[in-house]
Design a protein around this motif. Structure first.
Motif: not given
Length: 271
Positions: A24-30, A160-163, A178-179, A204-207
Motif C-alpha cells: 500500500x505504501x509503495x502504491x501510494x508513493x507514486x 489505475x493505482x496498481x497500473x 510487476x503486472x 495480488x489481483x489474480x483473476x
C-alpha cells in the motif's frame, strides 16, 4: 531482497500484514494526491480520489475505544469512501462492534495465506495453450487495465493505482512490482500482479475472465508467480484470498494464518 534466517521468528500472520502495508505504501508513493500517515497504532491514507484504496485506515495494534473515536472523527465528514482494514490477529471483536455502532458494515472478508516456496514442486510445467507474460508496453498496460475492469472486477481508481506502480518498474530487471497478462489459446484472458518486498513476495489481483474459469488457468498463473519469486531468492509468498479462492490456494500449498476484514460506512456505496 534481504532473505535472512531470522524470518521464522515472526508468525506468518505478521508477514501477511507487513506485505499488505508495504505494498500500500509503495502504491501510494507514486500518487501526488495521496497523504500517507504512518502512526504508532494505525496507518492512514487520505486522498481526494473517491476509492477505498485511497482513503483507508489499517490497524497495526489493539487500540482503545477513545482512539477509534478520534480516528473516526477525522474521516466522518469527508465526502469520499473510507475503508477500515482489520486483521483479526490484532483486533478484539469489540472493535467491530464499535464500528457497527458508527454505521459501518463489512464489505469483504479475506483469508490471509502464506506458503513456504521451498516446498514447491520444482518440476511444474504450465498447462498446454497457457502462458503468462509481464506487461511492458503501453498496449500491454491498456490490455491489463481493461481486463482488470472485466475479470476482477476492479474499480477504475484501483486499477489505475496498481497500473501506475507497475509502469514505474517496466525497465527494471528486478522490479518491485510487476503486472502480468495471462494468456490462453493465444488470447489474453486474465491478469495478475506481484509485489516483491524486502522479505516476502505478495501476490495480488489474480483473476481470469468468466468464460475461461475452471480450466486451471488461475492455478497455473499463481504457480508461475511463485516459481519466479523462488528463483529471485524469496522463501515466503503471501496473499489475501476470497472465500471462493481459499481451496484453490490450499491445493497449491498455501495455508491460512489470519483474516482481513474490510468495513465501510453504510453512507457509502463501494464498487
Amino acid at each position: 531482497m534481504n532473505n535472512n534466517g531470522n524470518q521464522s521468528e515472526e508468525p506468518l500472520s505478521q508477514y501477511i500484514e507487513d506485505n499488505f502495508l508495504e505494498v500500500l505504501e509503495y502504491l501510494h508513493s507514486f500518487q501526488k494526491t495521496s497523504s500517507w500517515y504512518n502512526e504508532v497504532d494505525v496507518t492512514r491514507i487520505e486522498s481526494e480520489v473517491n476509492s477505498i484504496w485511497y482513503n483507508a485506515v489499517i490497524f497495526k495494534q489493539e487500540i482503545t475505544d477513545k482512539r477509534v473515536s478520534e480516528i473516526y472523527e477525522i474521516y466522518k465528514n469527508k465526502k469520499n469512501k473510507t475503508a477500515w482494514f482489520i486483521f483479526d490477529h490484532k483486533q478484539p471483536e469489540k472493535l467491530n462492534n464499535q464500528l457497527f455502532s458508527y454505521g459501518f458494515k463489512p464489505i469483504a472478508k479475506m483469508a490471509g495465506m502464506a506458503i513456504d516456496l521451498n516446498l514447491l514442486s520444482k518440476d511444474w510445467t504450465p498447462p498446454k495453450d497457457m502462458s503468462i507474460r509481464k506487461a511492458v508496453t503501453e498496449a500491454d498496460f491498456e490490455e491489463w487495465y481493461n481486463l482488470a475492469l472485466n475479470s476482477y472486477p476492479m474499480s477504475r481508481p484501483t486499477a489505475e493505482l496498481f497500473l501506475e506502480a507497475a509502469k514505474q518498474n517496466v525497465n527494471s530487471s528486478s522490479p518491485k512490482m510487476a503486472a502480468y497478462l495471462i494468456q490462453y489459446s493465444g488470447h489474453s484472458v486474465g491478469i495478475a500482479e506481484a509485489y516483491f518486498g524486502e522479505h516476502h513476495v505478495g501476490l495480488y489481483s489474480i483473476a481470469t475472465l468468466q468464460q475461461v474459469r475452471k480450466k486451471g488457468i488461475g492455478t497455473a498463473a499463481t504457480m508461475f508467480l511463485l516459481m519466479e519469486a523462488y528463483h529471485r531468492g524469496y522463501r515466503i509468498a503471501v496473499l489475501q484470498a476470497t472465500e471462493k479462492g481459499i481451496h484453490l490456494y490450499e491445493r497449491i500449498g498455501f495455508q491460512k494464518h489470519c483474516n482481513l476484514s474490510i468495513l465501510m460506512s453504510t453512507a457509502y456505496k463501494n464498487k
